[in-house]
Design an enzyme around this catalytic site. Structure first.
Site, mmCIF file in Angstrom:
data_model
loop_
_atom_site.group_PDB
_atom_site.id
_atom_site.type_symbol
_atom_site.label_atom_id
_atom_site.label_comp_id
_atom_site.label_asym_id
_atom_site.label_seq_id
_atom_site.Cartn_x
_atom_site.Cartn_y
_atom_site.Cartn_z
ATOM 1 C CG ASP A 127 15.869 87.478 20.865
ATOM 2 O OD1 ASP A 127 15.246 86.688 20.133
ATOM 3 O OD2 ASP A 127 15.367 88.037 21.858
ATOM 4 C CB SER A 134 16.499 77.211 13.335
ATOM 5 O OG SER A 134 16.749 76.284 12.287
ATOM 6 C CB SER A 135 17.880 73.305 16.537
ATOM 7 O OG SER A 135 17.865 74.014 17.749
ATOM 8 C CG ASN A 136 14.960 72.585 12.491
ATOM 9 O OD1 ASN A 136 15.221 72.027 13.555
ATOM 10 N ND2 ASN A 136 13.727 72.882 12.123
ATOM 11 C CG HIS A 183 39.192 28.581 -2.000
ATOM 12 N ND1 HIS A 183 37.836 28.777 -2.024
ATOM 13 C CD2 HIS A 183 39.614 28.773 -3.274
ATOM 14 C CE1 HIS A 183 37.446 29.067 -3.247
ATOM 15 N NE2 HIS A 183 38.500 29.079 -4.029
ATOM 16 C CB SER A 313 48.174 33.353 27.948
ATOM 17 O OG SER A 313 47.449 32.477 28.791
ATOM 18 C CB SER A 314 45.994 35.410 32.708
ATOM 19 O OG SER A 314 44.917 34.546 32.375
ATOM 20 C CE LYS A 319 48.051 31.385 23.087
ATOM 21 N NZ LYS A 319 47.501 32.582 22.451
ATOM 22 C CD GLU A 326 43.963 39.027 19.099
ATOM 23 O OE1 GLU A 326 44.246 37.836 18.965
ATOM 24 O OE2 GLU A 326 44.015 39.626 20.194
#
Length: 459
Positions: A127, A134-136, A183, A313-314, A319, A326
């Site tokens: 109230d 309203s939620s709407n 291309h 790289s691991s 590298k 990415e």
């Protein structure tokens, strides 16, 4: 270990609620009903919804629909709540009732609890906090408000920064000439200034489109209440609410021109999502260009060297990978996926209400946030900081047989093609092969085949 509880009541009866919770029975019902994903409604959305409640309370006081002390206690509760870790009080899953009623009542209940404590007498969730709403209409309003704030205050500035950083980089390295590619194959030469200028223009065009959409997103459903007729809201509520919200946020919000359209559809959100998808495609293009230009350093194009940010790289020592492009590419893919979900959700405007509002809000705000972060990263850790490999550019240019295109008007396409194929087959500079197979002097050929001149258009 036993957790203390209390009993709360709503129109459906009693509900056991954690004793320390600020929310009440309706929120707790939704906690139990929707253990779906663990994804909460976004913080930006909850912040916007709280601002909506504050603006509504202020408007209702001004229109003499709510006692001044109650309205003030609600507005103050919003201010104090936003200064805390407020998300701890909003536990509901994104995949809930499609109107977002559960989240609307979550906000109403939390604010009612805080306002009651401040005022020393009861403040009702329905109230008082939800008066004239309203939620709407409150949920689609919060969706628009949160999107508008992220768009205007975060994403657009980030894109302007990206475009500016790209223009600045173009001024710095723009004189370098590189092999153009169509291309993915060698084509006529271009300057780095032209390449970066193209990227900046793409970003600027997407920014302009987003700016054009902002006023539409700033149109709000608030005031339409349950179905668009405005039932239970003061006739002046929508205008006063928009004024109060504009003062709170610094943006220019307006009542929607038609509440039925604003509540029965999510067309503005779908349009914004489509524009964000377009931006994602632009950023993906730029990210992939950077990845290709950085490829190598020995067996790739090796035209530029992106900033080394972390080991790549691991298992392969030394590298280094193009991690920022990415990351941006993955964000682009995610945003495109978000748009697909929003498109489907936008079709769920059945009669007077769209019933996929929470997932629209979740995906739209996620896209805005992801694109904001990625734009800054792309600007600062990829474009602004890459180095030009002058040796690599010059080597590729000197052996590019497609430069012979400049001789077409003089010796004809067929003869030029013959020279290009021979230069490619023998692995020799085009100027050497052309000197042996035409009547043009070497000096003439050097002028005609000058890569710098060829980046400037006509012969």
């Amino acid at each position: 270990m036993t957790t203390a509880t209390r009993i709360e009541r709503d129109s459906m009866g009693e509900m056991t609620v954690p004793a320390e919770a600020l929310f009440g029975a309706q929120t707790q019902r939704a906690v139990l009903n929707f253990p779906v994903s663990g994804w909460r409604m976004p913080a930006a959305f909850i912040e916007a919804l709280l601002l909506v409640k504050s603006a509504a309370a202020r408007a209702n006081v001004a229109l003499e629909q709510l006692p001044a002390d109650k309205g003030e206690s609600i507005a103050n509760a919003v201010t104090e709540l936003l200064a805390t870790d407020y998300m701890t009080h909003f536990p509901l899953d994104v995949f809930q009732t499609g109107s977002g009623t559960s989240t609307n009542m979550n906000a109403n209940e939390v604010l009612a609890t805080l306002a009651t404590r401040k005022l020393g007498r009861p403040v009702s969730a329905n109230d008082d906090v939800n008066h004239g709403q309203s939620s709407n209409d409150a949920i689609p309003t919060a969706l628009h408000v949160s999107a508008a704030l992220l768009l205007g205050q975060k994403l657009i500035p980030a894109l302007e920064h990206l475009a500016n950083a790209t223009r600045v980089k173009a001024q710095d390295v723009g004189h370098h000439v590189k092999t153009g590619r169509t291309h993915l194959m060698d084509a006529m030469p271009v300057t780095l200034g032209q390449v970066l200028g193209g990227w900046a223009s793409q970003v600027e065009a997407q920014t302009a489109q987003l700016k054009a959409l902002l006023p539409r997103v700033q149109q709000l459903a608030q005031g339409g209440t349950a179905v668009g007729t405005g039932i239970n809201a003061h006739p002046g509520f929508a205008v006063r609410f928009a004024s109060e919200l504009s003062a709170l946020t610094g943006q220019s919000f307006q009542p929607a021109p038609d509440f039925f359209a604003a509540m029965g559809s999510q067309d503005a959100a779908v349009a914004l999502s489509g524009a964000l998808k377009g931006l994602a495609v632009t950023l993906l293009k730029i990210a992939n260009d950077l990845r290709w230009m950085n490829s190598g350093p020995l067996a790739g194009l090796a035209e530029i060297e992106l900033e080394a940010l972390q080991p790549g790289s691991s298992i392969m020592p030394g590298k280094v990978n193009p991690v920022i492009p990415e990351s941006v590419a993955m964000v682009a893919a995610q945003v495109i996926g978000h748009d697909a979900a929003i498109t489907i959700a936008g079709q769920s405007g059945n009669f007077e209400l769209n019933v996929m509002l929470p997932v629209v809000a979740h995906n739209l705000l996620a896209s805005l946030a992801l694109l904001t972060s990625s734009s800054h990263l792309l600007a600062d850790k990829a474009i602004a900081s890459f180095k030009v490999n002058e040796t690599g550019l010059a080597h590729a240019l000197s052996r590019n047989p497609i430069l012979v295109t400049a001789l077409n008007p003089i010796i004809g396409y067929a003869k030029a093609a013959e020279i290009a194929k021979k230069a490619y087959k023998d692995g020799r500079p085009i100027v050497d092969v052309a000197a042996e197979n035409t009547e043009l002097s070497r000096d003439e050929l050097l002028k005609l085949l000058d890569p710098v001149k060829l980046t400037q258009g006509g012969l």
